[in-house]
Design an enzyme around this catalytic site. Structure first.
Site, PDB file in Angstrom:
ATOM      1  N   TYR A 171     -25.994 -19.518  -0.404  1.00 29.41           N
ATOM      2  CA  TYR A 171     -25.234 -20.222  -1.442  1.00 29.41           C
ATOM      3  C   TYR A 171     -26.006 -20.197  -2.751  1.00 29.41           C
ATOM      4  O   TYR A 171     -27.228 -20.443  -2.754  1.00 29.41           O
ATOM      5  CB  TYR A 171     -25.021 -21.672  -0.992  1.00 29.41           C
ATOM      6  CG  TYR A 171     -24.466 -22.606  -2.064  1.00 29.41           C
ATOM      7  CD1 TYR A 171     -23.117 -22.923  -2.107  1.00 29.41           C
ATOM      8  CD2 TYR A 171     -25.308 -23.180  -3.028  1.00 29.41           C
ATOM      9  CE1 TYR A 171     -22.611 -23.779  -3.077  1.00 29.41           C
ATOM     10  CE2 TYR A 171     -24.812 -24.033  -4.002  1.00 29.41           C
ATOM     11  CZ  TYR A 171     -23.468 -24.325  -4.026  1.00 29.41           C
ATOM     12  OH  TYR A 171     -22.972 -25.165  -4.987  1.00 29.41           O
ATOM     13  N   GLU A 181     -20.143 -21.091  -9.110  1.00 29.88           N
ATOM     14  CA  GLU A 181     -20.584 -21.182  -7.717  1.00 29.88           C
ATOM     15  C   GLU A 181     -20.256 -19.885  -7.005  1.00 29.88           C
ATOM     16  O   GLU A 181     -19.109 -19.434  -7.043  1.00 29.88           O
ATOM     17  CB  GLU A 181     -19.860 -22.356  -7.050  1.00 29.88           C
ATOM     18  CG  GLU A 181     -20.398 -22.726  -5.684  1.00 29.88           C
ATOM     19  CD  GLU A 181     -19.741 -24.007  -5.168  1.00 29.88           C
ATOM     20  OE1 GLU A 181     -20.404 -25.046  -5.153  1.00 29.88           O
ATOM     21  OE2 GLU A 181     -18.551 -23.962  -4.788  1.00 29.88           O
TER      22      GLU A 181
END
Lengths: 400, 295
Positions: free
Chosen positions: A120, A207
């Site tokens: 991530y 993101e």
């Protein structure tokens, strides 16, 4: 302002970040053709394009869409048409969409990338420092739990405004993720590409979850989300064009047109017009203390145009869920008399069929109260916010 | 005394010739504010609403000795206007505009670091020391000279807090709106520090709201203060469900979702009195022995 995954991917690819081959489809037939183009043999990934995270774990409201979520992995060419048909026009509910979910009007079809591992990565504004912060973790789900309970599993690096990441920071990320040395150069370009895009485009959140690492050690963005600073959109006409009107409710769009902020909640029957989000929050608290709920609110901010204010008030007056209206204006920059004029203009056009309580304080308050008192409208005046809430609830009870 | 601005503070107004600026400058002058100069590029040498206008902040400061600025320039020009104010070494700058881009604020915060300038705002009603100085857009007739300091992170709730001190029968030493934006020039900690140093201020009203960790920082600072003045607080946002949002990043930064209840608890632990409704602030003040029961 948010954009879709396919738009975000296009943007980051311009900054040197690898993305899977993909294309957008609005119909099942188109989906079939796009699939053929991006990967003749498959497998493929079909991704519902709604602006929300956790799409894979979501579910569709309609039975015909099947039990699977908004991200579907397909190996057979013949399944593409059918699966696209199931998803298109159906409503996807995720942890982030609210109970109503969002209509899927387009899907993104990608070649499937065999990632050896995933992680991530995001950039976000840390308002307390303040700075742009890079967040990295090896986990790709339940990240909020990590943020609360296992903070050391998330790496945070505060970045400068214009600096590239330095060797020390790069090594820090490499070690944290236990990446192989061959990924170093790619990682550096990846993070710098994210940061450059973030700064250039006035993003407030970017993101990439997950980032995939392929068999050569190269990094590839398997998903992408970007949110932009609404206040900086004047610098980015190209991004404004990416706005998807279908993502916003009609009333939100209308309010935005006049420069106001409108927000609707899932339940409740009381509509509020305020000149500051803080007031809306406070009224919601007061209603909550009396086991009532706010249906929606309109923030007219420091509006100075009477006609715009009238148009804004109409948005609340014409909302069928609203059974009572509380207008609370604490005039500083905004002058109360303009709001009083706006109320009359709006009511004369769309009618006033529910109880309306008005509380004015501050700039030109007396003039505003006089305007309403002589208007002939059945407006109930209140002196404090708390009194306004009580009077409205009482009037709603009586009109039942 | 008071904090940030009093009747001796020489104030200049950046962007004085605008329509809104003119309206509010006239009111500030009527309230006794010592507005000595206006700044408006290419309008230097003229006089506007009775105030001499200069082309640049530097010229205005050289000619008048102004030490504070209230800024009515549009959001997109705020960055350059703040730079001018910082370079002219002003003590206090108030930015009224809402809608300043976040990237510009990051650059502004970098400029302010190491400078002597304190930025209040943006997106704030400003600073008012009742009866002495008004640097901003406060409503008329609700402020009274007194000994309660007010600081708020919500612009419009600032007025509500002031009305609560009025209801308690107190007046205000100084009222400061910190601004509603994501990134603000000055936070609660700096204001708590100054109110504690100010002899005139006997008690403080602090208004917080959902978003960020400003209230937590205030609680931390207050807990460590050796000689505490009483602080009464309210945090807006207990009932409002979180915005539906994309991604996780925002909640990671704060190490999990933060609710208004979390903020209230942090402040209570630090010894701050927290009212459950904004309209109970006056009672809290009266219970502390401030103001009059009868009002």
């Amino acid at each position: 302002m948010n954009i879709h995954e396919y738009q975000a991917k296009k943007i980051i690819s311009r900054y040197g970040i690898n993305i899977p081959k993909g294309g957008i489809a609005y119909t099942p037939g188109e989906a079939k053709r796009v699939a053929q183009r991006v990967s003749p043999r498959g497998p493929w990934v079909l991704k519902a394009q709604i602006q929300s995270g956790a799409r894979a774990e979501g579910h569709f409201v309609e039975k015909r869409a099947g039990k699977e979520g908004g991200i579907r992995f397909l190996t057979g060419r013949k399944d593409i048409f059918e699966e696209a048909q199931k998803m298109l026009g159906a409503t996807l509910v995720t942890k982030q969409t609210g109970i109503k979910g969002k209509l899927v009007s387009k899907i993104y079809i990608e070649e499937f990338i065999r990632a050896e591992r995933i992680f991530y990565a995001s950039l976000v504004i840390d308002r307390m420092v303040p700075c742009v912060t890079l967040l990295i973790t090896a986990e790709t789900t339940n990240i909020i739990d990590l943020a609360v309970n296992e903070q050391d599993k998330i790496l945070r690096i505060n970045l400068g405004l214009n600096d590239k990441i330095n060797t020390m920071q790069l090594t820090q990320i490499m070690t944290f993720l236990k990446l192989e040395e061959r990924s170093r150069k790619n990682l550096k370009a990846f993070i710098n590409g994210m940061h450059q895009a973030f700064m250039d485009l006035d993003a407030i959140m970017m993101e990439i979850n997950p980032v995939g690492v392929d068999e050569r050690g190269d990094l590839i963005a398997l998903d992408a989300k970007i949110a932009f600073d609404n206040n900086a959109l004047f610098r980015h006409p190209d991004i404004v064009q990416m706005h998807d009107d279908y993502e916003d409710a009609a009333r939100v769009l209308k309010a935005a047109k006049y420069g106001f902020h409108y927000q609707e909640f899932d339940t409740g029957s009381i509509g509020c017009i305020v000149n500051g989000d803080g007031i809306a929050l406070t009224i919601a608290d007061m209603l909550h203390n009396r086991t009532e709920q706010m249906a929606c609110f309109l923030n007219v901010k420091g509006g100075v145009d009477k006609d715009k204010i009238a148009a804004g008030i109409k948005i609340i007056m014409t909302n069928p869920r609203v059974e009572g209206i509380l207008i609370n204006i604490l005039g500083g920059f905004l002058r109360c008399n303009l709001v009083a004029d706006g109320i009359i203009a709006a009511a004369s056009e769309v009618g006033l069929n529910v109880p309306l309580v008005v509380r004015f304080e501050g700039t030109n308050k007396d003039e505003a109260q006089e305007i309403l008192a002589t208007s002939g409208l059945p407006v109930i005046m209140a002196h404090t916010m708390e009194e306004g809430v009580e009077k409205l609830l009482k009037a709603m009870e009586e009109s039942d | 005394m008071s904090i940030l601005a009093d009747k001796t503070t020489k104030v200049l107004v950046q962007g004085i010739t605008g329509l809104q600026a003119s309206f509010h400058v006239k009111r500030s002058l009527a309230a006794g504010t010592k507005i000595v100069a206006g700044v408006s590029p290419q309008r230097g040498g003229t006089v506007h609403v009775g105030v001499p206008v200069y082309d640049t902040v530097r010229e205005a400061v050289a000619a008048t000795g102004a030490s504070a600025s209230v800024m009515f320039v549009p959001a997109r020009f705020v960055k350059d206007a703040v730079r001018e104010a910082v370079e002219a070494e002003l003590d206090v700058v108030v930015t009224i505009a809402y809608g300043v881009p976040i990237r510009d604020m990051l650059e502004i915060k970098a400029m302010l670091k190491g400078s002597k300038t304190l930025l209040i705002g943006p997106n704030t009603p400003g600073i008012i020391t009742p009866g002495e100085a008004c640097l901003g857009i406060f409503p008329e007739n609700i402020h009274h000279h007194g000994d309660v300091g007010v600081v708020s992170r919500s612009s419009t709730l600032t007025y509500e807090a002031v009305l609560e001190t009025d209801r308690a029968g107190c007046g205000q030493s100084t009222v400061v709106g910190l601004g509603d934006d994501i990134i603000i020039g000055t936070d609660f900690v700096e204001m708590l520090k100054r109110f504690h140093q100010d002899e005139k201020t006997k008690a403080i009203v602090l208004l917080g709201k959902l978003g960020g960790m400003f209230e937590e920082a205030a609680a931390d600072f207050y807990q460590k203060l050796p000689n505490k003045k009483p602080v009464v607080s309210y945090v807006a946002g207990t009932a409002v469900p979180f915005d539906y949002k994309m991604g996780y990043a925002g909640d990671i930064i704060t190490r999990g979702k933060i609710t208004a209840e979390d903020k209230k608890q942090a402040m209570r632990r630090a010894g701050i009195i927290v009212a459950d409704s904004i309209n109970e602030i006056h009672k809290c003040l009266q219970e502390l022995g401030y103001g009059k029961e009868s009002l």
